[in-house]
Design an enzyme around this catalytic site. Structure first.
Site, mmCIF file in Angstrom:
data_model
loop_
_atom_site.group_PDB
_atom_site.id
_atom_site.type_symbol
_atom_site.label_atom_id
_atom_site.label_comp_id
_atom_site.label_asym_id
_atom_site.label_seq_id
_atom_site.Cartn_x
_atom_site.Cartn_y
_atom_site.Cartn_z
ATOM 1 N N CYS A 181 39.182 20.311 53.660
ATOM 2 C CA CYS A 181 39.286 19.194 54.754
ATOM 3 C C CYS A 181 38.236 19.339 55.694
ATOM 4 O O CYS A 181 37.777 20.286 56.346
ATOM 5 C CB CYS A 181 40.630 19.484 55.274
ATOM 6 S SG CYS A 181 40.740 18.280 56.918
ATOM 7 N N GLU B 132 31.747 -32.317 43.562
ATOM 8 C CA GLU B 132 32.671 -31.691 42.608
ATOM 9 C C GLU B 132 32.297 -30.099 42.834
ATOM 10 O O GLU B 132 31.312 -29.992 43.433
ATOM 11 C CB GLU B 132 32.456 -32.110 41.196
ATOM 12 C CG GLU B 132 30.721 -31.865 40.934
ATOM 13 C CD GLU B 132 30.472 -32.746 39.432
ATOM 14 O OE1 GLU B 132 30.785 -34.025 39.719
ATOM 15 O OE2 GLU B 132 30.355 -31.940 38.347
ATOM 16 N N GLU C 71 29.601 -26.397 31.864
ATOM 17 C CA GLU C 71 29.537 -25.110 32.202
ATOM 18 C C GLU C 71 30.699 -24.170 31.524
ATOM 19 O O GLU C 71 31.701 -24.606 31.652
ATOM 20 C CB GLU C 71 29.825 -25.070 33.783
ATOM 21 C CG GLU C 71 28.838 -23.851 34.401
ATOM 22 C CD GLU C 71 27.640 -23.886 34.751
ATOM 23 O OE1 GLU C 71 27.183 -24.785 34.320
ATOM 24 O OE2 GLU C 71 27.201 -22.907 35.484
ATOM 25 N N LYS D 9 30.914 -26.459 42.316
ATOM 26 C CA LYS D 9 29.849 -25.945 41.315
ATOM 27 C C LYS D 9 30.625 -24.738 40.682
ATOM 28 O O LYS D 9 30.705 -23.640 41.423
ATOM 29 C CB LYS D 9 28.597 -25.568 42.338
ATOM 30 C CG LYS D 9 27.590 -25.053 41.537
ATOM 31 C CD LYS D 9 26.070 -24.944 42.258
ATOM 32 C CE LYS D 9 24.870 -24.802 41.615
ATOM 33 N NZ LYS D 9 24.950 -23.520 40.873
ATOM 34 N N TYR E 9 18.231 -14.079 45.970
ATOM 35 C CA TYR E 9 17.761 -14.759 45.159
ATOM 36 C C TYR E 9 17.098 -16.196 45.602
ATOM 37 O O TYR E 9 16.020 -16.461 45.800
ATOM 38 C CB TYR E 9 18.172 -14.911 43.961
ATOM 39 C CG TYR E 9 17.326 -15.877 42.782
ATOM 40 C CD1 TYR E 9 16.345 -15.206 41.902
ATOM 41 C CD2 TYR E 9 17.587 -17.190 42.647
ATOM 42 C CE1 TYR E 9 15.603 -16.167 41.190
ATOM 43 C CE2 TYR E 9 16.873 -17.844 41.885
ATOM 44 C CZ TYR E 9 15.815 -17.314 41.115
ATOM 45 O OH TYR E 9 14.912 -18.134 40.250
ATOM 46 N N ASP E 10 18.226 -16.882 46.109
ATOM 47 C CA ASP E 10 17.953 -18.037 46.709
ATOM 48 C C ASP E 10 17.063 -17.852 47.856
ATOM 49 O O ASP E 10 16.211 -18.929 48.140
ATOM 50 C CB ASP E 10 19.336 -18.655 47.306
ATOM 51 C CG ASP E 10 20.240 -19.086 46.272
ATOM 52 O OD1 ASP E 10 19.846 -19.403 44.993
ATOM 53 O OD2 ASP E 10 21.402 -19.288 46.629
ATOM 54 N N CYS F 97 45.873 19.759 61.784
ATOM 55 C CA CYS F 97 44.457 19.200 61.577
ATOM 56 C C CYS F 97 44.187 18.027 62.429
ATOM 57 O O CYS F 97 45.034 17.186 62.526
ATOM 58 C CB CYS F 97 44.620 18.640 59.929
ATOM 59 S SG CYS F 97 43.150 17.549 59.478
ATOM 60 N N CYS G 298 45.069 16.453 52.830
ATOM 61 C CA CYS G 298 44.926 17.883 53.487
ATOM 62 C C CYS G 298 46.445 18.434 53.879
ATOM 63 O O CYS G 298 47.192 17.706 54.458
ATOM 64 C CB CYS G 298 44.278 17.691 54.672
ATOM 65 S SG CYS G 298 44.446 19.034 55.780
ATOM 66 N N LYS H 72 25.402 -24.718 48.383
ATOM 67 C CA LYS H 72 26.122 -23.305 48.233
ATOM 68 C C LYS H 72 26.823 -22.613 49.369
ATOM 69 O O LYS H 72 26.458 -23.009 50.540
ATOM 70 C CB LYS H 72 24.591 -22.513 48.046
ATOM 71 C CG LYS H 72 23.955 -22.675 46.742
ATOM 72 C CD LYS H 72 24.523 -22.213 45.716
ATOM 73 C CE LYS H 72 23.640 -21.995 44.389
ATOM 74 N NZ LYS H 72 22.806 -20.566 44.481
ATOM 75 N N ASP I 207 30.549 -21.444 38.667
ATOM 76 C CA ASP I 207 29.553 -20.197 38.660
ATOM 77 C C ASP I 207 29.806 -19.674 37.146
ATOM 78 O O ASP I 207 30.506 -18.730 36.792
ATOM 79 C CB ASP I 207 29.959 -19.100 39.560
ATOM 80 C CG ASP I 207 28.987 -18.418 39.833
ATOM 81 O OD1 ASP I 207 27.925 -18.354 38.891
ATOM 82 O OD2 ASP I 207 28.930 -17.204 40.348
ATOM 83 N N LYS J 276 26.654 -35.673 43.718
ATOM 84 C CA LYS J 276 25.777 -36.665 42.837
ATOM 85 C C LYS J 276 25.855 -37.769 43.098
ATOM 86 O O LYS J 276 27.227 -38.520 43.468
ATOM 87 C CB LYS J 276 26.447 -36.284 41.587
ATOM 88 C CG LYS J 276 26.511 -34.958 40.717
ATOM 89 C CD LYS J 276 26.790 -34.690 39.387
ATOM 90 C CE LYS J 276 26.837 -33.415 39.090
ATOM 91 N NZ LYS J 276 27.620 -33.147 37.872
ATOM 92 N N CYS K 191 39.804 20.203 59.298
ATOM 93 C CA CYS K 191 40.199 21.535 59.755
ATOM 94 C C CYS K 191 39.789 22.672 58.723
ATOM 95 O O CYS K 191 40.077 23.606 58.823
ATOM 96 C CB CYS K 191 41.516 21.382 59.771
ATOM 97 S SG CYS K 191 42.689 20.834 58.269
ATOM 98 N N TYR L 245 30.214 -31.993 32.841
ATOM 99 C CA TYR L 245 29.842 -32.743 33.854
ATOM 100 C C TYR L 245 28.927 -33.783 34.104
ATOM 101 O O TYR L 245 28.181 -34.179 34.954
ATOM 102 C CB TYR L 245 29.784 -32.078 35.007
ATOM 103 C CG TYR L 245 28.880 -30.851 34.981
ATOM 104 C CD1 TYR L 245 27.401 -30.694 34.618
ATOM 105 C CD2 TYR L 245 29.350 -29.171 34.802
ATOM 106 C CE1 TYR L 245 26.807 -29.597 34.296
ATOM 107 C CE2 TYR L 245 28.551 -28.066 34.594
ATOM 108 C CZ TYR L 245 27.435 -28.554 34.453
ATOM 109 O OH TYR L 245 26.407 -27.352 33.893
#
Ligand code: IVH
Length: 710
Positions: free
Chosen positions: A426, A126, A186, A128, A51-52, A451, A445, A332, A130, A308, A429, A238
């Site tokens: 399997c 500070e 947030e 970020k 998206y970014d 095997c 197996c 980010k 999510d 900031k 084998c 914040y």
């Protein structure tokens, strides 16, 4: 700081934009669809990183063709609209978004712009968080409303749900409180609560949530506050929005950003404890490094840092664009969640016969490494995750954790995806698979004797560092030895001759060559082939515990093997021991004792041991009489990295002196040896009052026992 690779396709600047207007329109539509899915449906259709990248491409396109920029372009607006169902409320002051920085160079460029316009500035750094942003309105200190960000101008009234959040005060504390204030913060779901919630859902056979952020968003926008109340949402504040002191004098501390946090805290609002005021790009870089190290130790998820300008006068002078302040920027972190295509699901047959499905994906860069494969554990996991071949999937790699396929992006399905079914036989084998244990989700197996996949893995394991430590004998060499028919199983490994290896293409030169002046002919043994023979010869004198480990007896790892080797001293003695004798060994117990006993009853197992012995593998330990048993009866835990010991050699040193090398600290621990970067075990030792030793003291203890310490 790492430079990030572009997240989708070829970088846009490599591809000439033939029709900027068409591309612009395409990007706008795509971004808007993603914003809708993320903000209103709480079901993202694209990873944050992708998206970014789209937003960045749009921004750059508009920088080259400014006439394409319209007031409603996503570069000018804040994501998220106002859904129906909640009353919409206009914010008194707009809620902004943030511009992004993806590298320290981006941060440096931002700092330079700030300095050019407002002079050198100290910066608050500070986390970020999510989560999702929320605006709280307090009138005369009383909470009157909680509103989501929405499109930045108007949000949704979620007051009833906000009232269920324990950390949101109903009234502001202290007597220096304004007539009206909008407090921004947030909302998040703590990682621990998220994991607990998912564990419960899994137990009830329900699908788990994808990540804490979406769960928090879904919880806050619940129609029924009673449901929200069951989710332990939390908040960090914040920023300030509208502010009217009324009759009161403005609080003197709010002239700076860090002062704002002090004031918010004095009102009883939660603020981060990780904010720092720093000056200069190097100090910012230092903060970012520290924060990234702490990233997974935090109560909430973070996807970067927010920087900031501290002086709020300077903030005002710098001002804002229509969507983001110029006085702040979001740095980010490299993404830990990306989207990729699940190209196939295959199954792997391991050393013990366990059959594990795994996903094969279009390779993607995630958390600093390129990932192509991820285990899917078993057929139930595949069904639970609901992934199909051809799906776009969310792939997550958090820090050093093993990459995990989180689930499909259902919205991205085209209809061409295929359901996968676990094979009944399997793949190596053809033997019908059985349950690992009765009622178990894992399949196995049962043909351990012949095997090929299991034999190859067992041989590679014999060469691994934890067993005989034969450098050349890895997965590839093991497969070559088995596929060429030279080694039908591991029994003949130590009897391999030069003659044998000449029949393995991997170990034979395919053309004439000259190595260090020596002529070599096609068909001669390669340098690696010669090395394998040398390595195998040297491996014959490895200590007994490594021989025991190398047998791939179920449950018998290095700890049990060391215990057995120390207690019995020889393979013959282990073989002759009764179940009771075996179970009495330190680190063994009844389950392992039974596995050992069972293992030796199988004739072809016994043959492995006999043929290794016949080939000169040492099957008993010589007691080193020169080492004094200074640690008799003592239990010692070593943690962190030591300078003159490896993890193995420190255990060896303890055991050979009669001590017990334990891995966790308990009341029974006599000493804890602390190396560099010792983690939680140091705290545990402290808590239990177990004596702690540095490396020098440990060496004294080895030499002279406890008496040497005083
Ligand atoms: S300050 C005017 N600080 O990130 C400044 N935002 O990508 C407004 N966020 O919309 C934001 N942690 O939801 C700020 N410590 C923090 C933050 C933070 C997370 C979110 C916030 C914002 C988004 C922008």
């Amino acid at each position: 700081m790492r430079r990030r690779a572009p997240a989708v396709g070829a970088p846009w600047w490599d591809s000439p934009v033939t029709d900027p207007r068409a591309r612009h329109q395409e990007l706008v539509q795509e971004i808007e669809a993603h914003r809708h899915a993320y903000y209103e449906l709480d079901q993202p259709t694209v990873s944050d990183a992708d998206y970014d990248a789209l937003e960045r491409e749009l921004r750059d396109l508009e920088a080259r063709w400014p006439e394409l920029t319209t007031p409603d372009s996503p570069t000018q607006t804040v994501g998220g609209a106002v859904a129906t169902g909640f009353a919409s409320v206009k914010h008194r002051e707009r809620m902004m978004s943030l511009d992004n920085a993806f590298s320290i160079e981006d941060v440096e460029a931002w700092l330079a712009r700030v300095e050019k316009e407002a002079g050198p500035q100290a910066v608050v750094c500070e986390p970020k968080i999510d989560g999702l942003s929320l605006s709280l309105t307090y009138e005369d200190g009383a909470l009157v409303r909680g509103v989501t960000r929405g499109d930045g101008t108007t949000g949704e009234d979620v007051t009833a749900n906000v009232l269920t959040i324990a950390s949101v005060p109903r009234t502001l504390a202290g007597d220096h409180v304004p007539a009206l204030v909008e407090v921004r913060g947030e909302v998040f779901l703590p990682v621990a609560a998220f994991e607990e919630l998912n564990a419960r859902l899994l137990e009830d056979g329900k699908a788990p949530y994808a990540n804490p952020r979406n769960t928090a968003a879904g919880s806050l926008r619940q129609k029924d506050p009673a449901v929200t109340a069951t989710r332990p949402l939390d908040l960090t504040t914040y920023a300030l929005g509208a502010l009217d002191w009324g009759a009161a004098t403005p609080h003197p501390a709010i002239g700076s950003q860090h002062g704002v946090y002090e004031v918010l805290a004095s009102w009883g609002l939660p603020v981060t404890e990780h904010a720092r005021v720093v000056t200069g790009v190097d100090a910012v870089a230092g903060y970012l490094r520290e924060l990234e190290d702490k990233r997974h130790a935090m109560v909430h998820e973070i996807d970067g840092a927010v920087l900031k300008v501290d002086d709020r006068g300077a903030q005002g002078a710098l001002g804002s664009t229509s969507r983001a302040p110029r006085w702040a920027i979001a740095y980010k972190f490299p993404p830990e969640e990306v989207h990729t295509t699940l190209e196939d699901i295959r199954v792997d047959v391991g050393r013990t016969g366990r059959v594990t499905p795994y996903g094969v994906m279009t390779p993607v860069l995630v958390a600093g490494s390129t990932v192509t494969y991820a285990t899917l554990h078993n057929a139930h996991e595949v069904a639970r995750k609901g992934v199909r071949i051809g799906d776009t999937v969310v792939l997550r790699k958090a820090g050093d954790v093993i990459p995990e396929i989180v689930g499909p992006v259902v919205a991205a399905r085209t209809g061409d995806e295929r359901e996968w079914t676990m094979p009944a036989d399997c793949p190596s084998c053809g033997t019908p698979l059985v349950e690992q244990k009765e009622g178990d989700k894992d399949l196995r197996c049962p043909n351990s004797e012949s095997c090929p996949a299991q034999i190859v893995d067992r041989i590679a394991f014999i060469g691994s560092r934890g067993a005989f430590d034969v450098e050349v004998l890895g997965e590839k060499a093991a497969a070559a030895l088995v596929e060429s028919g030279v080694l039908p199983n591991e029994a003949g490994l130590f009897a391999l001759t030069e003659e044998d290896l000449r029949r393995v293409p991997l170990f034979v030169l395919d053309k004439d060559s000259k190595v260090k002046g020596v002529e070599r002919k096609a068909g001669d043994l390669s340098a690696n082939g010669a090395k394998l023979l040398e390595n195998l010869a040297a491996a014959r004198t490895q200590p007994l515990w490594r021989v025991v480990v190398a047998l791939s007896i179920r449950h018998v790892g290095p700890t049990a093997s060391r215990g057995l080797a120390t207690a019995f001293g020889s393979m013959d003695a282990i073989r002759a021991a009764s179940e009771e004798q075996l179970a009495a060994v330190e680190g063994v117990g009844p389950v392992i004792a039974d596995a050992v006993l069972q293992w030796f009853t199988v004739p072809w197992h016994g043959e492995i041991v006999d043929r290794w012995a016949a080939a000169g593998v040492r099957m008993e330990d010589e007691r080193d009489e020169t080492v004094e048993r200074t640690l008799e009866g003592l239990t010692i835990v070593a943690t962190g990295s030591l300078e003159s010991f490896t993890r193995d050699s420190v255990k060896e040193a303890i055991i050979s002196r009669g001590g017990k090398a334990a891995s966790s600290v308990s009341k029974k621990t006599d000493y804890v040896v602390l190396g560099a970067n010792a983690g939680s075990k140091a705290a545990k030792a402290e808590e239990l009052g177990v004596p702690m030793l540095d490396e020098a003291a440990f060496v004294r203890l080895l030499e002279g026992g406890p008496a040497a310490l005083s």
